[in-house]
Design a protein around this motif. Structure first.
Motif, PDB file in Angstrom:
ATOM      1  N   LEU A   1      41.429  53.572 125.338  1.00  4.71           N
ATOM      2  CA  LEU A   1      40.831  53.386 124.028  1.00  4.71           C
ATOM      3  C   LEU A   1      40.026  54.610 123.635  1.00  4.71           C
ATOM      4  O   LEU A   1      39.497  55.315 124.502  1.00  4.71           O
ATOM      5  CB  LEU A   1      39.931  52.148 124.003  1.00  4.71           C
ATOM      6  N   ASP A   2      39.914  54.830 122.340  1.00  7.15           N
ATOM      7  CA  ASP A   2      39.104  55.940 121.836  1.00  7.15           C
ATOM      8  C   ASP A   2      37.659  55.722 122.216  1.00  7.15           C
ATOM      9  O   ASP A   2      37.161  54.603 122.145  1.00  7.15           O
ATOM     10  CB  ASP A   2      39.229  56.036 120.310  1.00  7.15           C
TER      11      ASP A   2
ATOM     12  N   ILE B   1      45.182  45.182 124.926  1.00  8.37           N
ATOM     13  CA  ILE B   1      45.821  44.371 125.964  1.00  8.37           C
ATOM     14  C   ILE B   1      47.271  44.083 125.578  1.00  8.37           C
ATOM     15  O   ILE B   1      48.192  44.262 126.385  1.00  8.37           O
ATOM     16  CB  ILE B   1      45.050  43.051 126.174  1.00  8.37           C
ATOM     17  N   ARG B   2      47.484  43.667 124.346  1.00 11.56           N
ATOM     18  CA  ARG B   2      48.847  43.379 123.889  1.00 11.56           C
ATOM     19  C   ARG B   2      49.687  44.652 123.859  1.00 11.56           C
ATOM     20  O   ARG B   2      50.887  44.623 124.165  1.00 11.56           O
ATOM     21  CB  ARG B   2      48.820  42.721 122.514  1.00 11.56           C
ATOM     22  N   GLU B   3      49.061  45.754 123.514  1.00 15.40           N
ATOM     23  CA  GLU B   3      49.776  47.037 123.509  1.00 15.40           C
ATOM     24  C   GLU B   3      50.190  47.425 124.922  1.00 15.40           C
ATOM     25  O   GLU B   3      51.312  47.896 125.152  1.00 15.40           O
ATOM     26  CB  GLU B   3      48.858  48.108 122.912  1.00 15.40           C
TER      27      GLU B   3
ATOM     28  N   PHE C   1      35.367  50.312 132.516  1.00 15.02           N
ATOM     29  CA  PHE C   1      34.295  50.463 131.552  1.00 15.02           C
ATOM     30  C   PHE C   1      33.801  51.904 131.533  1.00 15.02           C
ATOM     31  O   PHE C   1      33.989  52.654 132.499  1.00 15.02           O
ATOM     32  CB  PHE C   1      33.135  49.517 131.893  1.00 15.02           C
ATOM     33  N   ALA C   2      33.173  52.280 130.450  1.00 11.63           N
ATOM     34  CA  ALA C   2      32.710  53.660 130.295  1.00 11.63           C
ATOM     35  C   ALA C   2      31.689  54.048 131.362  1.00 11.63           C
ATOM     36  O   ALA C   2      31.576  55.225 131.719  1.00 11.63           O
ATOM     37  CB  ALA C   2      32.119  53.860 128.899  1.00 11.63           C
ATOM     38  N   ASN C   3      30.943  53.062 131.892  1.00  5.32           N
ATOM     39  CA  ASN C   3      29.932  53.373 132.906  1.00  5.32           C
ATOM     40  C   ASN C   3      30.484  53.372 134.327  1.00  5.32           C
ATOM     41  O   ASN C   3      29.723  53.486 135.290  1.00  5.32           O
ATOM     42  CB  ASN C   3      28.753  52.400 132.792  1.00  5.32           C
ATOM     43  N   GLY C   4      31.811  53.203 134.472  1.00  5.36           N
ATOM     44  CA  GLY C   4      32.435  53.255 135.793  1.00  5.36           C
ATOM     45  C   GLY C   4      32.728  51.904 136.410  1.00  5.36           C
ATOM     46  O   GLY C   4      33.458  51.822 137.407  1.00  5.36           O
TER      47      GLY C   4
ATOM     48  N   ARG D   1      39.564  51.592 129.274  1.00  5.54           N
ATOM     49  CA  ARG D   1      40.985  51.577 129.663  1.00  5.54           C
ATOM     50  C   ARG D   1      41.401  50.157 129.998  1.00  5.54           C
ATOM     51  O   ARG D   1      40.648  49.403 130.607  1.00  5.54           O
ATOM     52  CB  ARG D   1      41.237  52.493 130.855  1.00  5.54           C
ATOM     53  N   VAL D   2      42.618  49.806 129.601  1.00  4.02           N
ATOM     54  CA  VAL D   2      43.154  48.449 129.767  1.00  4.02           C
ATOM     55  C   VAL D   2      44.542  48.535 130.394  1.00  4.02           C
ATOM     56  O   VAL D   2      45.345  49.397 130.021  1.00  4.02           O
ATOM     57  CB  VAL D   2      43.268  47.744 128.388  1.00  4.02           C
TER      58      VAL D   2
END
Length: 332
Positions: free
Chosen positions: A331-332, A319-321, A214-217, A189-190
Motif C-alpha cells: 500500500l502507498d 486484500i481482494r487485490e 505494519f509500518a512499525n514492523g 503490505r497485505v
C-alpha cells in the motif's frame, strides 16, 4: 440544546440507531425514511415519530440537525450528500461505499462538510478494545510484535448479504481497522488467500486468510469466513490477540458470560454490540452514537473520521487485490 435527529435506512442497524435517538435525552427523533415504506412506517410507529416518503421530504419537513445514514453502502452516496447539503451532522454506517472510487466520490461530495462527519466502526467504542489500545499506547505490552484476529460467521451471512455486499467489506473490515488502530500503525503490505463457495455466485469469497505487515514492523493475521452451520451456539465466533515484548492481551468475542440451554440447544447471546434491555439499545452501538453526539455538542474530532475509514477500506480492497493477483500488495 436538544438535537433534532433523523435516520435514513430503517433496516436492522438503522432501526437500532432510531431506537437510540428516541431514548437519548439529547435528541428528539423527528423522522425516518426507507425504500421499504412499510418497514419505515413500522419503525416510526414503534419510536413515536414520522415516516417520510423520500430523503428530500425528510430533510425539508423535519429539518434534522443530526442524521444517521444506514442504507446499504451501494446507495449511500446520494442520501449522505443530500443530508450534508442540508447542513446536517452525519453518522455514516460503514463501509462508506463498495469501491474506493465511490468512496472518494462520497468524500468529495461532503467537502467541505457542514459539521461533524463520523463513520460508525463500533469496535472503536468497545470497552475491551479501548482497554487494549490504551495498554499498547502506555507501553504495558512492550513493543508489539504480532496481532491476530478471527471473525467467523455462519453461511446465513452469505445468504442474507451476499447479493449486495461481501465478507470482507461488510464483516472483516471491523478487524482490519481494529488491528491497525490498536497497534497504532498503518498496514503497509497485505498477502491473502481465499476460498469461494456459496458466495461464488456473486463473485465473492466464503473464507479468507490474510497476513499484514505494519509500518512499525509488527505483523498480523486475519481469519474470516461465512461457512459455519447455522446451528452453532454463538451468532459470531470472534477473537483478537496481541503479543508484545512485555506481555499479551486477548479479547474473546464468542462468549460474554451468558448461556442458555433449551429446545434450540446451547445459545451464547451477544451482550456487547447492541444488546437490548430496560434502558433500550446498549453496548458498543449505543456508545458509538453517544460519542457522535458528544462530538456534535463539543466540536471534537470523532474517533473514526472519513480519512480513517477510507484508509481501512483501502486495506480491504488490497486484500481482494492480493487474492486476485495471487501475490502480496504494497500500500502507498
Amino acid at each position: 440544546m436538544t438535537l433534532r435527529a433523523a435516520v435514513i435506512g430503517t433496516g436492522r442497524i438503522g432501526s437500532l440507531h432510531a431506537a437510540i435517538y428516541a431514548r437519548d435525552p439529547r435528541t428528539d427523533l423527528v423522522g425516518v425514511v426507507d425504500a421499504d415504506v412499510d418497514r419505515a412506517q413500522q419503525v416510526a410507529s414503534e419510536m413515536g415519530t414520522v415516516a417520510f416518503d423520500s430523503t428530500e421530504e425528510l430533510l425539508e419537513r423535519s429539518a434534522p440537525d443530526v442524521v444517521s445514514v444506514a442504507v446499504p453502502e451501494g446507495v449511500r452516496l446520494e442520501p449522505a450528500v443530500l443530508a450534508a447539503r442540508a447542513g446536517c451532522h452525519l453518522l455514516l454506517e460503514k463501509p462508506i461505499a463498495p469501491t474506493l472510487a465511490r468512496t472518494d466520490e462520497l468524500i468529495a461530495g461532503l467537502d467541505p462538510a457542514p459539521g461533524v462527519v463520523m463513520v460508525n466502526f463500533i469496535l472503536r467504542s468497545d470497552p475491551r478494545f479501548l482497554s487494549v489500545r490504551d495498554a499498547v499506547h502506555r507501553g504495558r505490552l512492550g513493543t508489539v510484535r504480532t496481532v491476530s484476529a478471527h471473525r467467523r460467521g455462519t453461511a446465513a451471512g452469505a445468504q442474507a448479504l451476499g447479493e449486495w455486499t461481501n465478507l470482507l467489506i461488510s464483516t472483516a473490515i471491523h478487524d482490519v481497522d481494529a488491528m491497525s488502530w490498536v497497534v497504532g500503525s498503518p498496514i503497509r503490505r497485505v498477502y491473502a488467500e481465499a476460498v469461494a463457495g456459496a458466495s461464488a455466485q456473486w463473485g465473492h469469497e466464503d473464507a479468507v486468510l490474510a497476513t499484514f505487515q505494519f509500518a512499525n514492523g509488527a505483523i498480523g493475521s486475519l481469519d474470516t469466513s461465512w461457512v459455519l452451520p447455522t446451528g452453532v451456539p454463538a451468532p459470531l465466533d470472534a477473537g483478537f490477540r496481541i503479543v508484545g515484548t512485555g506481555g499479551s492481551a486477548a479479547v474473546e468475542g464468542a462468549n460474554q458470560g451468558l448461556s442458555y440451554v433449551g429446545k434450540a440447544g446451547l445459545e451464547l447471546p451477544d451482550l456487547m454490540h447492541w444488546p437490548t434491555g430496560r434502558d433500550g439499545v446498549g453496548g458498543d452501538l449505543r456508545a458509538s452514537v453517544s460519542h457522535f453526539l458528544d462530538c456534535v455538542h463539543t466540536g471534537c474530532t470523532p474517533v473514526m473520521t472519513l480519512a480513517d475509514a477510507r484508509q481501512t477500506e483501502r486495506v480491504v480492497h488490497a486484500i481482494r487485490e492480493s487474492i486476485a493477483r495471487e501475490e502480496p500488495v504494497v500500500l502507498d
